[in-house]
Design a protein around this motif. Sequence first.
Motif, PDB file in Angstrom:
ATOM      1  N   TRP A 161      23.369  47.878 100.361  1.00 40.60           N
ATOM      2  CA  TRP A 161      24.045  46.814 101.117  1.00 40.60           C
ATOM      3  C   TRP A 161      23.253  45.514 101.085  1.00 40.60           C
ATOM      4  CZ3 TRP A 161      23.412  45.558 106.793  1.00 40.60           C
ATOM      5  CH2 TRP A 161      24.357  44.608 107.199  1.00 40.60           C
ATOM      6  N   LEU A 162      21.928  45.600 101.222  1.00 37.08           N
ATOM      7  CA  LEU A 162      21.107  44.389 101.234  1.00 37.08           C
ATOM      8  C   LEU A 162      20.662  43.951  99.845  1.00 37.08           C
ATOM      9  CD1 LEU A 162      18.806  45.136 104.310  1.00 37.08           C
ATOM     10  CD2 LEU A 162      20.903  43.762 104.220  1.00 37.08           C
ATOM     11  N   GLY A 163      20.916  44.773  98.839  1.00 36.58           N
ATOM     12  CA  GLY A 163      20.511  44.423  97.481  1.00 36.58           C
ATOM     13  C   GLY A 163      21.467  43.461  96.814  1.00 36.58           C
ATOM     14  N   PRO A 164      21.303  43.288  95.517  1.00 41.61           N
ATOM     15  CA  PRO A 164      22.203  42.389  94.775  1.00 41.61           C
ATOM     16  C   PRO A 164      23.651  42.843  94.881  1.00 41.61           C
ATOM     17  CG  PRO A 164      20.264  42.910  93.472  1.00 41.61           C
ATOM     18  CD  PRO A 164      20.217  43.807  94.665  1.00 41.61           C
ATOM     19  N   THR A 165      24.555  41.892  94.799  1.00 37.02           N
ATOM     20  CA  THR A 165      25.974  42.197  94.953  1.00 37.02           C
ATOM     21  C   THR A 165      26.463  43.099  93.828  1.00 37.02           C
ATOM     22  OG1 THR A 165      28.174  41.225  95.069  1.00 37.02           O
ATOM     23  CG2 THR A 165      26.556  40.101  93.696  1.00 37.02           C
ATOM     24  N   ASP A 167      29.527  42.941  92.716  1.00 38.19           N
ATOM     25  CA  ASP A 167      30.550  42.206  91.959  1.00 38.19           C
ATOM     26  C   ASP A 167      29.847  41.487  90.813  1.00 38.19           C
ATOM     27  OD1 ASP A 167      32.729  40.893  91.018  1.00 38.19           O
ATOM     28  OD2 ASP A 167      33.309  39.977  92.924  1.00 38.19           O
ATOM     29  N   VAL A 168      29.671  42.208  89.728  1.00 36.44           N
ATOM     30  CA  VAL A 168      28.899  41.690  88.594  1.00 36.44           C
ATOM     31  C   VAL A 168      29.615  40.515  87.927  1.00 36.44           C
ATOM     32  CG1 VAL A 168      27.878  42.294  86.365  1.00 36.44           C
ATOM     33  CG2 VAL A 168      27.881  43.963  88.233  1.00 36.44           C
ATOM     34  N   VAL A 169      30.920  40.585  87.825  1.00 43.23           N
ATOM     35  CA  VAL A 169      31.669  39.521  87.149  1.00 43.23           C
ATOM     36  C   VAL A 169      31.543  38.215  87.920  1.00 43.23           C
ATOM     37  CG1 VAL A 169      33.953  38.792  86.359  1.00 43.23           C
ATOM     38  CG2 VAL A 169      33.261  41.194  86.153  1.00 43.23           C
ATOM     39  N   GLU A 170      31.702  38.266  89.209  1.00 46.93           N
ATOM     40  CA  GLU A 170      31.591  37.048  90.008  1.00 46.93           C
ATOM     41  C   GLU A 170      30.167  36.492  89.961  1.00 46.93           C
ATOM     42  OE1 GLU A 170      32.791  33.915  92.310  1.00 46.93           O
ATOM     43  OE2 GLU A 170      34.005  35.461  91.320  1.00 46.93           O
ATOM     44  N   ARG A 171      29.194  37.367  89.965  1.00 47.43           N
ATOM     45  CA  ARG A 171      27.799  36.917  89.891  1.00 47.43           C
ATOM     46  C   ARG A 171      27.511  36.272  88.540  1.00 47.43           C
ATOM     47  NH1 ARG A 171      23.755  34.610  92.426  1.00 47.43           N
ATOM     48  NH2 ARG A 171      21.718  35.289  91.643  1.00 47.43           N
ATOM     49  N   ALA A 172      28.092  36.829  87.473  1.00 43.20           N
ATOM     50  CA  ALA A 172      27.892  36.242  86.150  1.00 43.20           C
ATOM     51  C   ALA A 172      28.526  34.853  86.066  1.00 43.20           C
ATOM     52  CB  ALA A 172      28.491  37.162  85.079  1.00 43.20           C
ATOM     53  N   ARG A 173      29.635  34.642  86.712  1.00 41.41           N
ATOM     54  CA  ARG A 173      30.260  33.313  86.727  1.00 41.41           C
ATOM     55  C   ARG A 173      29.401  32.320  87.503  1.00 41.41           C
ATOM     56  NH1 ARG A 173      36.529  35.132  88.084  1.00 41.41           N
ATOM     57  NH2 ARG A 173      36.969  36.102  86.036  1.00 41.41           N
ATOM     58  N   ASP A 182      20.131  39.972  88.388  1.00 42.74           N
ATOM     59  CA  ASP A 182      19.837  41.358  88.749  1.00 42.74           C
ATOM     60  C   ASP A 182      21.122  42.155  88.919  1.00 42.74           C
ATOM     61  OD1 ASP A 182      17.158  40.782  88.735  1.00 42.74           O
ATOM     62  OD2 ASP A 182      17.085  40.359  90.895  1.00 42.74           O
ATOM     63  N   ALA A 183      21.066  43.392  88.425  1.00 39.36           N
ATOM     64  CA  ALA A 183      22.179  44.321  88.603  1.00 39.36           C
ATOM     65  C   ALA A 183      22.133  44.917  90.007  1.00 39.36           C
ATOM     66  CB  ALA A 183      22.101  45.434  87.552  1.00 39.36           C
ATOM     67  N   PRO A 184      23.230  45.444  90.492  1.00 39.82           N
ATOM     68  CA  PRO A 184      23.219  46.073  91.817  1.00 39.82           C
ATOM     69  C   PRO A 184      22.238  47.237  91.856  1.00 39.82           C
ATOM     70  CG  PRO A 184      25.477  45.751  91.041  1.00 39.82           C
ATOM     71  CD  PRO A 184      24.588  45.457  89.879  1.00 39.82           C
ATOM     72  N   LEU A 185      21.649  47.428  93.011  1.00 40.56           N
ATOM     73  CA  LEU A 185      20.717  48.532  93.208  1.00 40.56           C
ATOM     74  C   LEU A 185      21.514  49.826  93.379  1.00 40.56           C
ATOM     75  CD1 LEU A 185      17.733  49.305  93.539  1.00 40.56           C
ATOM     76  CD2 LEU A 185      18.001  48.933  95.992  1.00 40.56           C
ATOM     77  N   LYS A 186      21.259  50.783  92.524  1.00 39.43           N
ATOM     78  CA  LYS A 186      22.003  52.035  92.533  1.00 39.43           C
ATOM     79  C   LYS A 186      21.044  53.219  92.539  1.00 39.43           C
ATOM     80  CE  LYS A 186      26.101  50.297  90.075  1.00 39.43           C
ATOM     81  NZ  LYS A 186      26.993  50.487  88.889  1.00 39.43           N
TER      82      LYS A 186
END
Length: 241
Positions: A161-165, A167-173, A182-186
């Motif tokens: 929840w507190l890590g990177p979003t 929504d990778v596409v929106e972040r790339a835009r 950064d990719a989401p923390l998984k």
Amino acid sequence: MTAPLTPPHHQPSNDPWQKSEAGAAPQPPNAPHAEPADAAGASPAAAGEQDDGAGLSSEVVRAAVVVLALTVLGVALGLLWLWLAPRVPLISTDKAVFLKDSEGEEAIGADGTFVLLALAFGAVAAALVFWFDRRGGIPLVVALALGGLLGSLVAWGTGVWLGPTDDVVERAREVGQGVPFDAPLKLGAKGALLAWPMAALLVHLGLTALFGPRDPEPEWPAPYGEPYPEPGAGERDGTRG
């Protein structure tokens, strides 16, 4: 015909059916004796059952406190995981989003970081619980396992929840093409959630086996009518077994 050796009006003094001097009812041999009641009118057996019930209730309360404390402690684990876990860099083009380093091990490193932190949290939690309550008990052991699992779930949710979003596409835009982000923390290996409860159970079991209270050895009763010999009585009398 000879007369009986014992007159009928002189019965032996060891007759179990003989009435007492006070005129009480005769008592058969080996009759069970009633347990004396205490001042409140309750027998010792009933008082022991009440003590056992009170002890079990206190164990359940302590177990609930342990579960709640470990669940809240999962927030700290999630924050440490978010801080120490390696980031997975991504990069975008006009067509898609790719890994910046396709041969990187950052994703595996995130799982390993979570496992190591969970093992440490489980060991410390078990040591603290044993320090404050060495008698342990089944409710406390169950609380360690359940609290560790809930704490791991809370840590996982906190980090994501507190890590990177996600929504990778929106972040790339937002960052633009060719700019790494950064990719989401998984948590790839969901079995890592069992690291905390397993470590807590193993550490608590080891501490209980090494430093836990020992049950007293049972004392065998002496034969009926014979006093139990005191330790060292044979040596004082000059006889040895």
